[in-house]
Structure formats: C-alpha cells, structure tokens
Design an enzyme around this catalytic site. Structure first.
Site, PDB file in Angstrom:
ATOM      1  N   HIS A 474       0.814  -1.213   0.000  1.00  0.00           N
ATOM      2  CA  HIS A 474       0.000   0.000   0.000  1.00  0.00           C
ATOM      3  C   HIS A 474       0.852   1.269   0.000  1.00  0.00           C
ATOM      4  CE1 HIS A 474      -3.192  -2.652   2.244  1.00  0.00           C
ATOM      5  NE2 HIS A 474      -3.189  -2.874   0.943  1.00  0.00           N
TER       6      HIS A 474
HETATM    7  C1  LIG Z   1      -0.074  -7.885  -4.552  1.00  0.00           C
HETATM    8  C2  LIG Z   1      -0.968  -6.721  -4.156  1.00  0.00           C
HETATM    9  C3  LIG Z   1      -2.058  -6.960  -3.314  1.00  0.00           C
HETATM   10  C4  LIG Z   1      -2.890  -5.914  -2.958  1.00  0.00           C
HETATM   11  N1  LIG Z   1      -4.029  -6.182  -2.252  1.00  0.00           N
HETATM   12  C5  LIG Z   1      -4.952  -5.204  -2.075  1.00  0.00           C
HETATM   13  C6  LIG Z   1      -6.230  -5.500  -1.524  1.00  0.00           C
HETATM   14  O1  LIG Z   1      -6.560  -6.650  -1.220  1.00  0.00           O
HETATM   15  N2  LIG Z   1      -7.107  -4.465  -1.368  1.00  0.00           N
HETATM   16  C7  LIG Z   1      -6.788  -3.190  -1.709  1.00  0.00           C
HETATM   17  O2  LIG Z   1      -7.610  -2.282  -1.503  1.00  0.00           O
HETATM   18  N3  LIG Z   1      -5.573  -2.877  -2.211  1.00  0.00           N
HETATM   19  C8  LIG Z   1      -4.681  -3.861  -2.445  1.00  0.00           C
HETATM   20  N4  LIG Z   1      -3.488  -3.563  -3.048  1.00  0.00           N
HETATM   21  C9  LIG Z   1      -3.172  -2.142  -3.328  1.00  0.00           C
HETATM   22  C10 LIG Z   1      -3.949  -1.536  -4.501  1.00  0.00           C
HETATM   23  O3  LIG Z   1      -4.154  -2.478  -5.524  1.00  0.00           O
HETATM   24  C11 LIG Z   1      -3.187  -0.304  -5.008  1.00  0.00           C
HETATM   25  O4  LIG Z   1      -3.062   0.623  -3.952  1.00  0.00           O
HETATM   26  C12 LIG Z   1      -3.875   0.410  -6.165  1.00  0.00           C
HETATM   27  O5  LIG Z   1      -4.167  -0.482  -7.206  1.00  0.00           O
HETATM   28  C13 LIG Z   1      -2.992   1.561  -6.667  1.00  0.00           C
HETATM   29  O6  LIG Z   1      -3.614   2.203  -7.734  1.00  0.00           O
HETATM   30  P1  LIG Z   1      -2.837   3.245  -8.643  1.00  0.00           P
HETATM   31  O7  LIG Z   1      -3.825   3.746  -9.644  1.00  0.00           O
HETATM   32  O8  LIG Z   1      -2.158   4.244  -7.783  1.00  0.00           O
HETATM   33  O9  LIG Z   1      -1.663   2.433  -9.370  1.00  0.00           O
HETATM   34  P2  LIG Z   1      -1.683   1.072 -10.192  1.00  0.00           P
HETATM   35  O10 LIG Z   1      -3.014   0.406 -10.103  1.00  0.00           O
HETATM   36  O11 LIG Z   1      -0.496   0.290  -9.773  1.00  0.00           O
HETATM   37  O12 LIG Z   1      -1.534   1.533 -11.715  1.00  0.00           O
HETATM   38  C14 LIG Z   1      -0.401   2.079 -12.299  1.00  0.00           C
HETATM   39  C15 LIG Z   1      -0.383   1.682 -13.773  1.00  0.00           C
HETATM   40  O13 LIG Z   1       0.507   2.529 -14.479  1.00  0.00           O
HETATM   41  C16 LIG Z   1       1.315   1.759 -15.334  1.00  0.00           C
HETATM   42  N5  LIG Z   1       2.553   2.505 -15.528  1.00  0.00           N
HETATM   43  C17 LIG Z   1       3.445   2.826 -14.562  1.00  0.00           C
HETATM   44  N6  LIG Z   1       4.459   3.534 -15.092  1.00  0.00           N
HETATM   45  C18 LIG Z   1       4.205   3.670 -16.397  1.00  0.00           C
HETATM   46  C19 LIG Z   1       4.890   4.307 -17.463  1.00  0.00           C
HETATM   47  N7  LIG Z   1       6.050   4.951 -17.268  1.00  0.00           N
HETATM   48  N8  LIG Z   1       4.351   4.246 -18.704  1.00  0.00           N
HETATM   49  C20 LIG Z   1       3.174   3.607 -18.927  1.00  0.00           C
HETATM   50  N9  LIG Z   1       2.481   2.971 -17.926  1.00  0.00           N
HETATM   51  C21 LIG Z   1       2.999   3.026 -16.691  1.00  0.00           C
HETATM   52  C22 LIG Z   1       1.491   0.456 -14.589  1.00  0.00           C
HETATM   53  O14 LIG Z   1       1.907  -0.584 -15.437  1.00  0.00           O
HETATM   54  C23 LIG Z   1       0.103   0.262 -14.011  1.00  0.00           C
HETATM   55  O15 LIG Z   1      -0.757  -0.398 -14.908  1.00  0.00           O
HETATM   56  C24 LIG Z   1      -2.618  -4.582  -3.413  1.00  0.00           C
HETATM   57  C25 LIG Z   1      -1.526  -4.351  -4.253  1.00  0.00           C
HETATM   58  C26 LIG Z   1      -0.706  -5.403  -4.644  1.00  0.00           C
HETATM   59  C27 LIG Z   1       0.435  -5.118  -5.580  1.00  0.00           C
END
Ligand SMILES: Cc1cc2nc3c(=O)[nH]c(=O)nc-3n(C[C@H](O)[C@H](O)[C@H](O)COP(=O)(O)OP(=O)(O)OC[C@H]3O[C@@H](n4cnc5c(N)ncnc54)[C@H](O)[C@@H]3O)c2cc1C
Length: 538
Positions: A474
């Site tokens: 997280h």
């Molecule tokens: C193994 C795991 C288990 C988890 N379990 C839970 C849970 O049970 N419940 C819960 O609420 N949360 C959970 N989380 C946390 C939650 O999923 C994340 O906090 C949330 O998805 C983050 O969202 P975000 O939009 O910030 O980033 P992300 O969803 O990580 O999205 C970022 C995206 O940007 C893309 N990207 C990054 N850099 C670039 C670039 N330079 N060029 C093009 N694309 C790029 C990545 O490939 C990715 O697709 C978990 C996370 C993980 C990894």
C-alpha cells in the site's frame, strides 16, 4: 505526431477510471499509455490467481526495495501490476475504503473537497454492492463488490467468535458506520471473476471511438513548452514515439512510477537531478519523498480441524476446486485468501483503530520458491491470523538512480524506523496471541507454528517481526497533495505545483495513508480527479 485532448499515463486503479470518465461525454479524445499488456489472462481473471501473478514478470513490475535495517536487513519484494487495470488486476481484492477520520484529516490539511462527506457520494456512485445500498453503500455503479458472508471457510466463524471474546465488536460492514471490530471482508469480484478497475471502467471505455489505449508503451518523459506540459514521449516495440496533449497530461502510474516519471522529466529534488545530469525544469524536494506504506506479518497455527490446506493441497482437491470454479464460478478459487479481518486499537485510550487483521483458513509456512505459495499449502491443517499497521509514522522515499527510464528507482521503505511503529506492532502481535488464546480458537489449536512458543520476550517478538514482516503493498504519498508547494507535489485540484497542463492522479497523491487497503481509495481518487479535470475544461 497525433494530438489528444488528454494523455493518461497508466491504466491502473485510478487511470482506468479517468479513461472512462473523461471520455464518457464524447467531447474529448483520450490516449492511455500502459507499460504492460492485456488483462485477458486466466490467472488475472480468477480471483485466487493472485498467487500466480505475484511474481509473474508478464504482468508485474516485481520491484525490490533496498535492504531495510528495520526488516533485519531484508530486501522486500514489491509487486505492482504492469497490465491493464494495474495493481487492481493482481491485488487481493479486499474492499476497504478507509476511515472517515483519514479523509477528514486530508481536508483539514488544506485540501478542500477531500473530506469524508465530500467523498462519500463518489464512493457510493462507483460501486455496485451486493449487500445492497444504505447510508454508506451504493448499488448500480460500475464496480461490483461481493458480499462473501455465505462463502467463507467454516473456520472463519471461530475467528469471529474469538475476536469477540477478546473484546472486539462484530462489524457487519467495515465500510459502514464504524471500522472497529472483526468481520468478513467484502471483495471486488463479480460472479467469481476479479472486478479490476479495467473490467469496471477501462474495458467499457475502450469501446468508445474517442479512447485509444496503447499497450506495452512505457512513458519515458513528459514533454514541455516552457512550464506547460504538451505531450509524452514513450517507448513501444523498441521505438521512441511521442503524442501531444491539447489539454492535459495526467500521470496515473502509481506511487512508484509517478514520482519516477516526474523526476525523469526534470521535476524533483534539484541535487538528485543535477547529480544524474537531468536538467531541472522545476525543483521540488517533495517528489518521491514522504513515502508511507503498511507493513504486516502473519501468525500461523496448526489446527485440529481441517482448513483450506486439506482442500487445496492434494491433487484431487485441486482438481475438485478447479472443476467447481470452472463449472460454477464458486469455491475457494473465486475468493480472496483473506476471508475475514478486522480493525483494533493497540492503545485503549486511542480514539480509533490503528491496526488491521486478516484471517486466512490456510497456511504456507513451507513456501515454494518463485510462487506466492497460495496454491501450495502446508501438509497439516494450518491457518493464519495476519495483521498490518494502518498509519505508521516511518517515512521512506522513491528516487531514480539514473536518467534511464528502464532502470528501476531506488525504493527506501525505512520500515519500523520509529519507536512508535515498533511499540504498536509489539502490542499488536500480543493482541493476535490474545485472540488465539480465546476459547473459540484455543480449543482447536494444536500449536503456534510461527513464530512459535519459544518467542515470548519483547526483544524476541520484535526481532521476529523485523525478520518476518514485509510490505502489504500500500505505498502512497510520493507525490502528495497539499496547498503548500514547499511541502507537496500537487495542489488540491491535483495539478502539479508550479507547472501547467500536468496533474498526478493516483495513490501517490494521498496526503497520508488511510486506515485500510488502498485500492478503493485509489479508484475514488480517479473518480474525484476526473471531476476536477472536467470542471476545469472550458
Ligand atoms: C499484490 C498486491 C495486493 C494488494 N491487495 C490489495 C487488496 O486486497 N485491497 C486493496 O484495496 N488494495 C490492495 N493492493 C493495493 C492496490 O491495488 C493499489 O493501492 C492500487 O491499485 C494503486 O492504484 P494506482 O492507480 O495508484 O496504481 P496502479 O493500479 O499500480 O496503476 C499504475 C499503472 O501505471 C502503469 N505505468 C506505470 N508507469 C508507467 C509508465 N512509465 N508508462 C506507462 N504505464 C505506466 C502500470 O503498469 C500500471 O498499470 C494490493 C496491491 C498489490 C500489488
């Protein structure tokens, strides 16, 4: 070079929502750049498949944090989704919004519109909660949330009873009136398939003519004219390409990548950028700083009643649950390993919970290398009570090591680097043992396997949790939101301080971490961020 109204970097939890909401009116063209590939994979769609994707480089960035003195020098594994849906396509699906007080603190820190009452309409509108609508829950939204109360393992009842015997209330809904207590987790699935942000938001948006998604497209730099962001440079199939944004560039790459991309584009700590030969476009010491994360640990027990180990270990058990899943989309493969959990206070004088619990009718003390051992359980009836901290005071940072966008940044977590974090975890692990000692659990426990009965002194308990803890995935706050440019990266409208045409909209903007898992709040950030972007268009 093609021009779009908006370019969104990253199709994760927040980016998927933005792609949907910004394109819905048909007025604006949207380009989404995603470094990873498709989410149409069996182990992404099948809920328990997250055991397989945990290390799979085809869908996972597989970061490694720096060796952490707070974790006995261990190098922690940091999975992050690298595919459509981002981390929501590989996460454990626990659906927790966070506490009212978390968001009220965001607003009190100078961020109008980010208090709980401001955000509740968004949380309700985006979900379709199987448990039905009420003051707190919504129905009819794009993201289905499953009520697992009928589907969890029978042992869960004993965990819930023991939690109550230990003094916690039974909580019917952690996203409802109060967080404290033990209860069954709601999860983001629908009809036995993962409900990622891609499934809920991006896939429907991709049917629109005004949305283009480029996969395997690694954004390497934001392009500027003066202090205005005008496009993005990216790498795809070995070629460097550029796309132009007529209105805005939005970074939704998550807490590791958004600060990395800002730094690569000359926005960040000036000494760091100067040292790596990157011309400073806009100095801001906060980019990549203030990293906050939750860390957790499992206590594992050998039981006297069958657990999921007996179902999932033998080949015939695997066959049965596999058939059950394929024929009826139900059974253990359709769920999260975290059947139940809870929130509690380590200090009775505190006003609200600071620790989160997880109950898994399953154990994996003997892991198989290269696989999160969800599908390879121990040969005896084991189960685990896990816990993680909710608002630790330790702070780390994420900084680039070179000007090469393919180099992974340096992740310094600094887990348990404050006395307060060590003290609360010490109190918390003792409380886990208290739950296990309650009649409902004690009568079915043969022995505590990890850390084991020889670990009793405070010093040994601390040494054990330093050795065995790790991130619970997280990370937040590396591009944190705040009104003051000397203390934050984006303003309350998520615009990067000091620049034009550039926002960050993902978990990296959280001013502070929330009490609970971060997916729902990241999706809400995408929803709220889209509202702000649309309000600002003439
Ligand atoms: C193994 C795991 C288990 C988890 N379990 C839970 C849970 O049970 N419940 C819960 O609420 N949360 C959970 N989380 C946390 C939650 O999923 C994340 O906090 C949330 O998805 C983050 O969202 P975000 O939009 O910030 O980033 P992300 O969803 O990580 O999205 C970022 C995206 O940007 C893309 N990207 C990054 N850099 C670039 C670039 N330079 N060029 C093009 N694309 C790029 C990545 O490939 C990715 O697709 C978990 C996370 C993980 C990894």
């Amino acid at each position: 070079m093609q021009t779009y109204d908006f370019i969104i970097v990253g199709s994760g939890s927040a980016g998927s929502v933005l792609a949907d909401r910004l394109s819905a009116s048909g007025r604006f063209s949207v380009l989404v750049l995603e470094a990873g590939g498709t989410d149409r994979r069996f182990y992404v769609q099948m809920p328990l498949g997250y055991g397989k994707t945990f290390f799979d480089p085809a869908v996972n960035w597989n970061y490694k944090a720096e060796p952490d003195p707070g974790l006995a020098g261990n190098t922690d594994h940091w999975p992050r989704g690298k595919l459509l849906g981002g981390s929501s396509s590989i996460n454990a699906m626990v659906w927790i919004r966070g506490a009212r007080e978390d968001f009220d603190a965001w607003r009190a820190a100078g961020n109008p519109g980010w208090g709980y009452d401001d955000l509740l309409p968004a949380f309700k509108a985006l979900e379709d909660n199987q448990a039905g609508a009420d003051t707190w829950r919504g129905t009819g939204g794009p993201l289905h949330v499953t009520d697992c109360s009928e589907a969890v393992h029978p042992l869960t009842k004993r965990y819930l009873a023991a939690g109550q015997q230990a003094g916690l209330p039974l909580n019917p809904d952690f996203n409802g009136a109060a967080q404290e207590g033990v209860g069954i987790y709601q999860i983001s699935t629908r009809n036995g398939r993962r409900m990622s942000a891609a499934r809920a938001f991006l896939r429907p948006a991709m049917k629109r003519a005004n949305v283009r998604v480029e996969m395997n497209a690694l954004a390497t730099r934001v392009l500027f004219e003066g202090k205005r962001a005008v496009g993005v440079e990216y790498l795809q199939n070995g070629e460097t390409k550029t796309a132009r944004a007529g209105r805005e560039v939005i970074l939704s790459g998550g807490s590791v990548n958004s600060p990395q991309l800002l730094q690569l584009s000359g926005i960040g700590p000036s000494a760091l950028l100067g040292g790596l030969g990157i011309p400073v476009l806009h100095a801001n010491e906060n980019v990549g700083a203030h990293l906050q994360d939750h860390v957790g640990i499992n206590y594992t027990f050998k039981g006297r009643l069958p657990t999921l180990n007996q179902t999932l270990r033998p080949w015939w058990g695997k066959l049965l649950v596999g058939m059950q899943y394929i024929l009826t989309r139900s059974g253990p493969l359709s769920l999260s390993m975290n059947n139940a959990g809870g929130f509690f206070r380590t200090d009775p004088a505190a006003t609200r919970p600071n620790m989160q619990l997880y109950f898994q009718a399953f154990s994996t003390v003997i892991p198989k290398s290269g696989e999160r051992p969800i599908l390879t359980p121990d040969p005896w009836p084991g189960f685990s009570i896990g816990l993680s901290n909710c608002r630790p005071s330790s702070r780390g940072e994420i900084m680039i090591r070179s000007s090469n966008p393919r180099d992974y940044p340096k992740i310094v977590a600094n887990a348990y680097s404050t006395n307060a974090d060590v003290e609360e975890m010490l109190a918390a692990v003792k409380f886990v043992r208290k739950i296990a000692s309650m009649p409902a659990m004690a009568e079915i426990i043969e022995e505590e396997v990890l850390p084991g009965p020889s670990i009793t002194s405070d010093a040994d308990l601390i040494q054990d949790f330093r050795k065995r803890s790790g991130t619970v995935y997280h990370p937040v706050s590396t591009c944190r939101m705040g009104p003051n440019p000397s203390r934050a990266v984006v303003d309350p409208r998520l615009k990067v301080h000091g620049l034009e045409g550039l926002r960050v909209i993902d978990a990296s903007i959280f001013p502070d971490n929330i009490t609970g898992n971060t997916n729902a709040a990241s999706i809400m950030t995408g929803w709220k961020g889209a509202e702000l972007v649309l309000e600002d268009q003439k």
